[in-house]
Design an enzyme around this catalytic site. Sequence first.
Site, PDB file in Angstrom:
ATOM      1  N   ALA A  61      69.205 -11.346  41.976  1.00  0.00           N
ATOM      2  CA  ALA A  61      70.341 -10.413  41.951  1.00  0.00           C
ATOM      3  C   ALA A  61      71.567 -11.126  41.393  1.00  0.00           C
ATOM      4  O   ALA A  61      71.681 -12.348  41.489  1.00  0.00           O
ATOM      5  CB  ALA A  61      70.639  -9.951  43.372  1.00  0.00           C
ATOM      6  N   GLY A 100      65.474 -11.810  43.771  1.00  0.00           N
ATOM      7  CA  GLY A 100      65.083 -10.528  43.173  1.00  0.00           C
ATOM      8  C   GLY A 100      64.198 -10.727  41.953  1.00  0.00           C
ATOM      9  O   GLY A 100      63.372  -9.861  41.629  1.00  0.00           O
ATOM     10  N   GLU A 103      60.871 -11.112  43.319  1.00  0.00           N
ATOM     11  CA  GLU A 103      60.424  -9.791  43.805  1.00  0.00           C
ATOM     12  C   GLU A 103      60.008  -8.895  42.635  1.00  0.00           C
ATOM     13  O   GLU A 103      59.068  -8.108  42.746  1.00  0.00           O
ATOM     14  CB  GLU A 103      61.544  -9.146  44.635  1.00  0.00           C
ATOM     15  CG  GLU A 103      61.751  -9.880  45.966  1.00  0.00           C
ATOM     16  CD  GLU A 103      62.995  -9.441  46.715  1.00  0.00           C
ATOM     17  OE1 GLU A 103      64.074  -9.428  46.096  1.00  0.00           O
ATOM     18  OE2 GLU A 103      62.893  -9.102  47.904  1.00  0.00           O
ATOM     19  N   GLU A 123      66.991 -16.402  49.189  1.00  0.00           N
ATOM     20  CA  GLU A 123      68.000 -15.529  49.815  1.00  0.00           C
ATOM     21  C   GLU A 123      68.567 -16.111  51.100  1.00  0.00           C
ATOM     22  O   GLU A 123      69.743 -15.976  51.410  1.00  0.00           O
ATOM     23  CB  GLU A 123      67.395 -14.141  50.110  1.00  0.00           C
ATOM     24  CG  GLU A 123      67.245 -13.247  48.891  1.00  0.00           C
ATOM     25  CD  GLU A 123      65.951 -13.454  48.135  1.00  0.00           C
ATOM     26  OE1 GLU A 123      65.294 -14.508  48.321  1.00  0.00           O
ATOM     27  OE2 GLU A 123      65.577 -12.565  47.357  1.00  0.00           O
TER      28      GLU A 123
HETATM   29  C1  LIG Z   1      75.955  -2.784  53.635  1.00  0.00           C
HETATM   30  C2  LIG Z   1      74.961  -3.386  52.738  1.00  0.00           C
HETATM   31  C3  LIG Z   1      73.601  -2.909  52.991  1.00  0.00           C
HETATM   32  C4  LIG Z   1      72.525  -3.606  52.229  1.00  0.00           C
HETATM   33  C5  LIG Z   1      71.316  -2.764  52.143  1.00  0.00           C
HETATM   34  C6  LIG Z   1      70.081  -3.444  51.758  1.00  0.00           C
HETATM   35  C7  LIG Z   1      69.475  -3.041  50.487  1.00  0.00           C
HETATM   36  C8  LIG Z   1      69.427  -4.159  49.493  1.00  0.00           C
HETATM   37  C9  LIG Z   1      68.390  -3.994  48.524  1.00  0.00           C
HETATM   38  C10 LIG Z   1      68.185  -4.986  47.459  1.00  0.00           C
HETATM   39  C11 LIG Z   1      68.834  -6.253  47.509  1.00  0.00           C
HETATM   40  C12 LIG Z   1      68.334  -7.146  46.435  1.00  0.00           C
HETATM   41  C13 LIG Z   1      68.775  -8.483  46.743  1.00  0.00           C
HETATM   42  C14 LIG Z   1      68.228  -9.514  45.839  1.00  0.00           C
HETATM   43  O1  LIG Z   1      67.708  -9.266  44.801  1.00  0.00           O
HETATM   44  C15 LIG Z   1      68.392 -10.846  46.382  1.00  0.00           C
HETATM   45  C16 LIG Z   1      68.678 -11.934  45.403  1.00  0.00           C
HETATM   46  O2  LIG Z   1      68.096 -12.040  44.365  1.00  0.00           O
HETATM   47  S1  LIG Z   1      69.865 -13.017  45.852  1.00  0.00           S
HETATM   48  C17 LIG Z   1      69.884 -14.168  44.522  1.00  0.00           C
HETATM   49  C18 LIG Z   1      68.761 -15.104  44.591  1.00  0.00           C
HETATM   50  N1  LIG Z   1      68.862 -16.095  43.552  1.00  0.00           N
HETATM   51  C19 LIG Z   1      69.382 -17.280  43.737  1.00  0.00           C
HETATM   52  O3  LIG Z   1      69.771 -17.660  44.807  1.00  0.00           O
HETATM   53  C20 LIG Z   1      69.446 -18.155  42.525  1.00  0.00           C
HETATM   54  C21 LIG Z   1      70.811 -18.726  42.385  1.00  0.00           C
HETATM   55  N2  LIG Z   1      70.912 -19.589  41.223  1.00  0.00           N
HETATM   56  C22 LIG Z   1      70.411 -20.820  41.197  1.00  0.00           C
HETATM   57  O4  LIG Z   1      69.804 -21.313  42.107  1.00  0.00           O
HETATM   58  C23 LIG Z   1      70.687 -21.610  39.955  1.00  0.00           C
HETATM   59  O5  LIG Z   1      71.785 -21.055  39.322  1.00  0.00           O
HETATM   60  C24 LIG Z   1      69.491 -21.637  38.969  1.00  0.00           C
HETATM   61  C25 LIG Z   1      68.342 -22.470  39.565  1.00  0.00           C
HETATM   62  C26 LIG Z   1      69.018 -20.253  38.638  1.00  0.00           C
HETATM   63  C27 LIG Z   1      69.977 -22.325  37.662  1.00  0.00           C
HETATM   64  O6  LIG Z   1      70.550 -23.578  37.979  1.00  0.00           O
HETATM   65  P1  LIG Z   1      71.436 -24.371  36.897  1.00  0.00           P
HETATM   66  O7  LIG Z   1      70.743 -24.413  35.617  1.00  0.00           O
HETATM   67  O8  LIG Z   1      71.803 -25.668  37.536  1.00  0.00           O
HETATM   68  O9  LIG Z   1      72.734 -23.481  36.665  1.00  0.00           O
HETATM   69  P2  LIG Z   1      73.922 -23.158  37.659  1.00  0.00           P
HETATM   70  O10 LIG Z   1      73.476 -23.108  39.050  1.00  0.00           O
HETATM   71  O11 LIG Z   1      75.077 -24.044  37.338  1.00  0.00           O
HETATM   72  O12 LIG Z   1      74.267 -21.664  37.237  1.00  0.00           O
HETATM   73  C28 LIG Z   1      74.751 -21.373  35.941  1.00  0.00           C
HETATM   74  C29 LIG Z   1      75.714 -20.222  36.049  1.00  0.00           C
HETATM   75  O13 LIG Z   1      75.015 -19.065  36.480  1.00  0.00           O
HETATM   76  C30 LIG Z   1      75.592 -18.537  37.652  1.00  0.00           C
HETATM   77  N3  LIG Z   1      74.521 -17.947  38.451  1.00  0.00           N
HETATM   78  C31 LIG Z   1      73.359 -18.527  38.750  1.00  0.00           C
HETATM   79  N4  LIG Z   1      72.599 -17.688  39.458  1.00  0.00           N
HETATM   80  C32 LIG Z   1      73.316 -16.566  39.614  1.00  0.00           C
HETATM   81  C33 LIG Z   1      73.062 -15.320  40.253  1.00  0.00           C
HETATM   82  N5  LIG Z   1      71.895 -15.065  40.860  1.00  0.00           N
HETATM   83  N6  LIG Z   1      74.026 -14.395  40.206  1.00  0.00           N
HETATM   84  C34 LIG Z   1      75.200 -14.625  39.576  1.00  0.00           C
HETATM   85  N7  LIG Z   1      75.504 -15.780  38.940  1.00  0.00           N
HETATM   86  C35 LIG Z   1      74.548 -16.734  38.973  1.00  0.00           C
HETATM   87  C36 LIG Z   1      76.272 -19.700  38.302  1.00  0.00           C
HETATM   88  O14 LIG Z   1      77.287 -19.286  39.158  1.00  0.00           O
HETATM   89  C37 LIG Z   1      76.786 -20.453  37.092  1.00  0.00           C
HETATM   90  O15 LIG Z   1      77.930 -19.801  36.611  1.00  0.00           O
HETATM   91  P3  LIG Z   1      79.373 -20.396  36.825  1.00  0.00           P
HETATM   92  O16 LIG Z   1      80.264 -19.538  36.037  1.00  0.00           O
HETATM   93  O17 LIG Z   1      79.313 -21.825  36.389  1.00  0.00           O
HETATM   94  O18 LIG Z   1      79.628 -20.286  38.309  1.00  0.00           O
END
Ligand SMILES: CCCCCCCCCCCCCC(=O)CC(=O)SCCNC(=O)CCNC(=O)[C@H](O)C(C)(C)COP(=O)(O)OP(=O)(O)OC[C@H]1O[C@@H](n2cnc3c(N)ncnc32)[C@H](O)[C@@H]1OP(=O)(O)O
Length: 719
Positions: A61, A100, A103, A123
């Site tokens: 996400a 996500g 998923e 997550e």
């Molecule tokens: C009242 C509310 C009720 C709720 C109701 C319930 C219903 C909900 C239904 C559905 C919900 C769905 C939820 C879902 O899908 C859950 C998720 O997916 S949560 C996200 C999970 N993913 C992660 O945790 C991955 C995070 N990222 C990383 O671990 C690393 O970035 C990665 C390994 C991918 C890459 O690492 P690296 O090459 O070292 O790069 P950086 O870490 O420096 O990242 C580069 C750049 O990208 C940005 N970024 C990375 N991932 C995300 C992301 N997922 N979303 C947004 N941005 C992301 C990161 O911030 C960096 O950018 P900067 O500008 O430098 O900050």
Amino acid sequence: MARYELVKRSVALITLTNPPVNALSSPVRHAIAKSMERALSDPKVTAVVICGENGRFCGGADIREFAGPLRGPPLIPVLDAIEAGRKPVVAAIEGVALGGGFELALVCHYRIAHSKARLGLPEVTLGILPAAGGSQRLPRLIGIPAALELITTGRHISAQEALKLGIVDQVTDQNACEMAVEFALKSVGKPLSSRRVSMLTTPCPPDLDALLEAATMQVKKKARGVMAPLACIQAVRAAATMPFSKGMKRESELMTTLFNSGQAQAFQYCFFAQRTAGKWTLPSGAQWNNSKPREIRSAAVIGLGTMGRGIVVSLARVGISVIAVESEKKLLENGRQMVIGMLERDAKRRGVSASLNLLNFTLSLQDLKDVDLVIEAVFEDMALKKRVFQELSKVCRPTTLLCTNTSGLDVDALAGVTNRPHLVAGMHFFSPAHVMKLLEVVCGPRSSSETIATAMSLGKKMGKVSVAVGNCPGFVGNRMLKPYLDQATFLLEEGATPEQIDKALEDFGFAMGVFRMSDLAGLDVGWRVRKESGLTGPDVDSKNPPRRRQGHRYCPIPDMVCEQGRFGQKTGRGWYMYDKPGDTNAKPDPLIQNLLETYRSRYGIQPRNISDQEIIERCLFVLANEGFRILEDGMAARPEDIDVIYLFGYAFPRHRGGPMFYVSMVGLERVLERLEYYHQAHPDVPHLEPSALLKKLVACGSPPVQKWREYIKTMHSHL
Ligand SMILES: CCCCCCCCCCCCCC(=O)CC(=O)SCCNC(=O)CCNC(=O)[C@H](O)C(C)(C)COP(=O)(O)OP(=O)(O)OC[C@H]1O[C@@H](n2cnc3c(N)ncnc32)[C@H](O)[C@@H]1OP(=O)(O)O
Ligand SMILES: NC(=O)C1=CN([C@@H]2O[C@H](COP(=O)(O)OP(=O)(O)OC[C@H]3O[C@@H](n4cnc5c(N)ncnc54)[C@H](O)[C@@H]3O)[C@@H](O)[C@H]2O)C=CC1
């Protein structure tokens, strides 16, 4: 946001195009839904492949969207439509499939992964759970024990492990997308019902309750007070005991609770704060994206004590050749053996061979002529460090960077004795240096942008979270620590016990309270610093009024504890007692209770009942108050940097977000009011006086922490 093409005349190739990680933002979800509709309704299309642009399947996400109301199509129906479709869908996983993104792969009927890909449901590390069906589908696919472990830890796994677990169907060294297209063509016409993971029955172990109970105990012990892992366990229980649709309902209820808990916001703040911290700036305008670091191939470390050894290991394990220097033969030999042992254990744990050939040991600084960078880690003694820097200045080639691991001395004073002040900076590691993730990069007023860029980039290479800080006594972390430690000992004087203070802090979320932590670190270290800074010692004590030093309140209890030879775990006695030196099991010590009672009666202090609330407020509000002063002084660029320092250097509980985020959640008005109250009660403790920045922020309506930077108008910004 997603590209649609027809390949091999009958395969719809959907490529997610949302750099840098192809996160599932609202436009991406919309594009996937539309592309799937098109593929399913086009008679020419017999199969579908989903992949991600730039060799990255999907990072999950878009976490930034969590801060606002949901826009665009929700993810779950988009995923359900893929799984329910009557044409085979193959996920081509390159780079990452996380959250996500994982998923999304789980609703595809087949999964092909590149051998370098990493998969996971992280997550839980963001304070939530896999709520787009991940908590319900993964247990159905790989069973409860394996799913439970992956979901509650958020661990990323390799493609090979995913294959072993049955998550992916094939691993390839070739282009995963091309392989997936071939695979898709072969799967046309095969029945899909057994490939729909939601239709599978969860393989349920007979000892389900015991298994979940053990997992609950484990996560409670590991992450005190953190809700997400517990919610993950409940979701997995639902996968084991409920039909899919009911399990999905439970997953959504649990997600709603987590979303509204405040913890999720803290975790997500930490995620971005960590990434923001790498974006340093200097008053000259030089910053992370316009300054080029030098490549460091060789380094020297001076002093093979507690810190030097860990620094050598950190450098050598990323392939940098290191010359390690000691002052005496015996110490050099001892240091050599320790470093080799540490590197061998580290290599064994990581399943690689130890890089011992990169190491050289010497007693002579003359051997450092050709190194690219030096890190000095001798005793915390300015005169000694100056001598070392003068010598280095003569010996090393003029371009060698000279860094110090001092934990708080003036880096610019060291720069001043060299012939290259622009090439001098602090690289402040935390103990144990090969384990702790934090590195404070201390920018002296004369440090060049190239020097800072190099120190920051070297930190990153060593796997550290590097934060640029200004040059002031104690820098950021240790400067804030002093008032925190002072409050803990003042509370002892007033009637609390070490156990009570530790329990309050541990209930707050710290893995160890301040006294247990001090016993682990060694009480003699702080004692030596206090003696050297003229706060204690026979001479000082006799010339100062009791319980006052340098015009302010001073608590001598820590000195009294040290005078009894109680240096903590290493001596088997400290704030607690231990069965023997080196033991870790802390037990309350009646001798400490005695010492406290005698002390209070000697000074006529009437002990009072102190609440946990007062302990938390006095220790943590004073910590943040110093953080505000650091921001005012321009010694940290932003509150996020302070929080990152406390998260990675001082184990501040992540679900609280760091000291600055924590006080922003408490409410700045309340924090100001309580500090004013405590300062009135203890006017001789200047650290309790609310800082000007805190007052200003409250006057401006207590903006959220991400906006504080706009209010920090420093006269002398150092960063
Ligand atoms: C009242 C509310 C009720 C709720 C109701 C319930 C219903 C909900 C239904 C559905 C919900 C769905 C939820 C879902 O899908 C859950 C998720 O997916 S949560 C996200 C999970 N993913 C992660 O945790 C991955 C995070 N990222 C990383 O671990 C690393 O970035 C990665 C390994 C991918 C890459 O690492 P690296 O090459 O070292 O790069 P950086 O870490 O420096 O990242 C580069 C750049 O990208 C940005 N970024 C990375 N991932 C995300 C992301 N997922 N979303 C947004 N941005 C992301 C990161 O911030 C960096 O950018 P900067 O500008 O430098 O900050
Ligand atoms: N111990 C800690 O937790 C932390 C310490 N630091 C800082 O790191 C530095 C080193 O601290 P520790 O490793 O704890 O000290 P230590 O006392 O364990 O080790 C210092 C080592 O330097 C050696 N040494 C002294 N003079 C030398 C010289 N002229 N040439 C070569 N070697 C010499 C000593 O023999 C000793 O082995 C200090 O500046 C300290 O403030 C920084 C972060 C944390």
